[in-house]
Design a protein around this motif. Structure first.
Motif: not given
Lengths: 257, 307, 353
Positions: A92, A95, A102-104, A106-107, A130, A166, A170, C203, C206-207, C209, C213-214, C221-223
């Protein structure tokens, strides 16, 4: 004898008239580093995409940790513990390195809208955890000093490392790396090798697609070779290196390719 | 049975308009992946220019047929210039911007054109000159007019012309190459800027013709006439598979038929709950249904969504 | 982990609070009309921040946002007007309005959010038109919406025994109806600002964003991208529904005309012009575009009369022209908006290289 983590059964995938994968079966054991090699266009990335849910295979299925991966959407694959990186790094970009990791998380975290708005104790604790985990992972892959840089401004090698971090965020059981050494010089490749060995030592099984044959042969416990979408060989590196079919298909021309 | 035949005729006529306008969307989309939201306004400008020029010339004493022909010619030229300027001024600088940027620009241009038209031509509905003979025919209980025949024939002729241009000329080959892969086409010596501009200019010329036909058909013109028409034509393009010329034509006709039949029978279908003033919702329902169930359109190749 | 405000931000907050308190009294000195303009400006801030969640955070171009506003307004009007003889209290209706709008949002979003951005834009636009067509025509055979005539005599907001319509006196303090609505609206706007701010760095934020982005990497990554997008869409719709309810109560009258595509475009323009995703920018954009037409009305008409002796261009069409041009020019020269967030400015500047 270690247990089986991933079983691919007769995977087939074609695009239009072209068979990208034909009847590929392979088995990855828990705790090993498994290499997947083959000439360009042999179907390695297609295999990755099928495994991680980006493609739906036309034939065959995957068993992961004793369970069938059915209706395998990408986020479900990640949920079950299969994480990946991309051949053409997909971070990303806007970011920071820390935020990417941190997005990683999420799960494996839970805060929803209500938590975000109310900022209750649990949400705040989760946010702190996180951020802490992100910093740990940055240090783990060796780019702690880049935490606040935007991902797209990182040097190439660091981007590769960040993408691995990243994926590790997860909490995968199987980490799939798609040509992690591409574009790296000898020093960087050596460091990468140490990193991958460390990841395995910490308990994560690794599936590695790589062009760098030396790296694969030195690092992997077992290797499978794909050629024109078919598996032509699967064994320990020393045997694979001597396999006539492999030499003809792939190693024969240029051992360093 | 009479109503069915009548609805089919009405649908075919309306559909031929949708098809012409849809071609403009699909040409531009096929080549540069942009939804030219302002395309419907080009149709409107075409109608209004034709109306004004024809009106002024007949007032100056020219016979209606000559004034009308000149009016149409001026409308086509104006729209071609407008299409070219739109591309040059609004879209070209954004060719490498994120997707939503040119779309927002297109919405902006649509508003600008509508309001400019309102300033120039006023808020009121205007009487469109009766350019075509008023003859009416009757077959099997269904009625149709000379205007309707002319519309269907003109649309057919324009589509054949376009097909010839795209599949039989050098420009057409360059367009197809650019649609396939603009980078490679550029490397092979295709002037991408010129191809994109050509797509806009050709699409706008078709839009002008469509505008005149709509005006002549309903004998009315208005600064807002292009908006809904544009949306429906876009729906037709999506229905046929956006980027696919044959698809746009088929999609246009099909949408015209769906609307005509839907409006004719919606009362019976819903037990009188919904009446024919719901005609406009069919296009949107078709649009949503197609995008959800078959995003590549009925006749599109399965390219999926370019993520 | 507690972060205290710096002295400078504390001072800034106090100044903003002071200004917000003083504004309705300042505006009243120019007549109650100005207080009403102020009310609408704040209502637009609320709406724009709701849309910002959809467009700015999740990156989904929603051209039918006004439909949710309309749904909220009609829910309020139907439950609190003589039309059905219902007079429910506001605390019961607003949640219902938000819920119904949210439901519509989910109905539209669930099948369409997997589509690419530009298709989604057209589908939402079509959805907005469908809602308007229904509002216009659902007067027969059963009169639900009263068609193009709209609904009249809608109850004002009542908080306990206090009605927000008409003037109230508390000793020396006297507040007009619009002034009372102002304080309600400012309170709601502050709530939505806080929600926006807190979501952005969460959280979920960020998801969003990451998806912007992609999307492929976000999935990998599991979103669950569809659910997360749907969440943004539903939240935006709920805010639209609440704003619609307040609008109906404040106006006392609504008709389908208020919920045209023009309004959707205007709210979108507020978000885009101000700076997508940047909260101060969006507020600025909303205030600017809400007040601009009034300024045009007061400035353009006299100016034209002085210059040409008559009004050649009516301010309404000039307003839309300015909106349209502004969209085009901002996309061309300042794609991150007039007041972009520092990060977004950087990212867009580099994309256009």
């Amino acid at each position: 004898m270690s247990s089986t983590l991933l079983e691919a059964h007769h995977i087939g995938k074609h695009f239009g008239g072209v068979s990208a994968l034909r009847d590929v079966s392979l088995t990855i054991r828990t705790g090993e580093i498994y290499g997947l090699i083959g000439p360009n266009g042999a179907g390695k990335t297609t295999f990755f995409n099928c495994l991680t849910g980006l493609y739906v295979p036309d034939r065959g299925d995957f068993g992961f940790d004793g369970q069938l991966l059915a209706a395998n959407a990408p986020h479900q694959a990640a949920q079950r513990g299969i994480a990946r990186t991309f051949q053409n790094i997909r971070l990303f970009g806007n970011m920071s390195a820390r935020e990417n990791i941190m997005v990683g998380r999420h799960l494996r975290t839970r805060a929803g809208v209500l938590g975000a708005v109310l900022r209750d104790t649990r949400t705040r604790a989760e946010e702190t955890a996180i951020a802490r985990r992100a910093d740990e992972l940055l240090a783990y892959v060796g780019i702690a000093d880049r935490a606040d840089h935007l991902a797209k401004h990182l040097p190439y090698g660091d981007q590769r490392r960040l993408e691995i971090a990243r994926a590790l965020a997860t909490e995968p059981r199987l980490l799939c790396l798609d040509e992690p050494a591409a574009g790296m010089n000898a020093t960087e490749t050596a460091e990468l090798r140490v990193l991958i060995e460390g990841i395995r030592a910490d308990g994560t099984t690794v599936l590695l697609i790589e062009h760098d044959v030396k790296l694969v042969m030195g690092l992997c416990d077992r290797v499978a070779v794909l050629d024109y979408g078919e598996k032509i060989c699967e064994d320990i590196p020393s045997v694979v290196q001597k396999d006539p079919a492999v030499i003809e298909a792939y190693l024969g021309g240029s051992p360093d390719a | 049975m009479e109503t069915l035949l009548q609805q089919l005729i009405n649908g075919l006529v309306q559909g031929s308009i949708y098809a012409l306008v849809a071609l403009g969307y699909t040409l531009v989309y096929g080549i540069m992946g942009l939804i030219n939201f302002a395309h419907g306004e080009v149709v409107m400008i075409g109608a209004l220019v034709a109306l004004s020029v024809t009106g002024a010339l007949t007032a100056a004493g020219l016979p209606l047929w000559l004034a009308g022909a000149l009016g149409i010619a001026v409308a086509i030229l104006t729209c071609m210039a407008l299409g070219w300027s739109l591309e040059r001024i609004a879209y070209r600088p954004l060719r490498h911007a994120p997707r939503l940027t040119p779309l927002i620009t297109a919405i902006g241009m649509s508003i600008v054109l509508q309001n400019l038209a309102m300033m120039l031509w006023g808020r009121n509905y205007m009487q469109f000159p009766a350019l075509f003979p008023k003859a009416a025919f009757s077959v099997g209980g269904a009625h149709f007019t000379a205007v309707q025949i002319i519309m269907v024939l003109t649309s057919a002729a324009m589509m054949i012309g376009l097909a010839f241009l795209v599949y039989r000329t050098r420009l057409g080959m360059a367009m197809r190459a650019t649609a396939q892969n603009s980078q490679v086409a550029g490397l092979m010596g295709v002037n991408i800027d010129r191809v994109v501009a050509a797509a806009f200019v050709i699409g706008s010329a078709l839009a002008a013709v469509a505008g005149v036909m709509v005006g002549a058909y309903y004998e009315i013109a208005h600064y807002q006439m292009g908006f809904m028409l544009g949306l429906k034509a876009f729906t037709a393009a999506v229905l046929g598979g956006i980027g696919n010329l044959g698809g746009a034509m088929a999609g246009g006709i099909l949408l015209g038929l769906i609307e005509a039949l839907g409006a004719g029978y919606i009362g019976d279908l819903t037990g009188g709950f919904l009446g024919s003033h719901y005609q406009d919702i069919f296009a949107f329902i078709v649009l949503i249904a197609v995008l959800v169930f078959r995003p590549a359109g009925l006749f599109g190749e399965k390219t999926g969504e370019r993520a | 982990m507690k972060t205290w405000l710096s002295p400078r931000s504390t001072a800034g907050l106090i100044m903003i609070a002071g200004a917000l308190l003083a504004l309705p009294f300042l505006a009243a000195s120019g007549g109650q009309a100005w207080v009403r303009i102020l009310d609408f400006a704040i209502l637009y801030v609320f709406l724009a921040l709701g849309l910002n969640i959809v467009v700015g955070f999740a990156g989904l171009l929603d051209l039918g946002y006004i439909a949710f506003y309309g749904v909220g307004a009609y829910v309020y009007a139907l439950l609190a007007s003589p039309h059905f003889g219902l007079h429910w209290p506001i605390w019961a209706i607003l949640p219902i309005g938000a819920f119904v709008a949210c439901l519509f949002g989910m109905l539209l979003g669930a099948p369409t959010l997997k589509l690419r951005g530009d298709y989604l834009a057209i589908v939402t636009l079509g959805f907005g038109e469908i809602i308007r067509i229904f509002l216009n025509n659902l007067d027969a055979p059963v009169n639900i919406t009263n068609g193009a005539l709209g609904l009249n005599l809608i109850d004002p907001v009542r908080l306990g025994s206090l009605s927000l319509a008409g003037t109230s006196e508390w000793g020396a303090l006297s507040l007009s109806g619009p002034q009372k609505y102002y304080f309600l609206l400012v309170t709601l706007a502050i709530v939505v600002v806080v929600i926006n701010l807190r979501l952005q760095h969460s959280r979920i934020g960020r998801a969003w964003q990451a998806i912007r982005e992609d999307e492929v990497a976000a999935k990998a990554i599991g979103i669950n991208t569809r659910n997360i997008k749907l969440l943004a869409f539903a939240m935006g719709a709920s805010f639209g529904g609440i704003a619609g309810g307040i609008f109906a109560a404040m106006q006392g009258f609504i008709s389908p005309e208020s919920f045209s595509l023009t309004e959707s475009v205007m709210i979108l323009a507020m978000v885009v012009l101000g700076g997508m995703g940047h909260i101060p920018g969006v507020i600025f954009g909303a205030l600017l575009l809400a007040v601009l037409p009034e300024v045009l009305r007061y400035a353009v008409v006299p100016a034209q009369k002085a210059l040409f002796g008559s009004v050649l261009i009516d301010p309404e069409s000039l307003r839309m022209l300015v909106f349209g041009l502004a969209l085009v020019l901002v996309m061309r020269f300042r794609p991150a908006g007039l007041w972009p967030s520092p990060e977004r400015k950087r990212e867009l500047a580099e994309v256009s290289e």
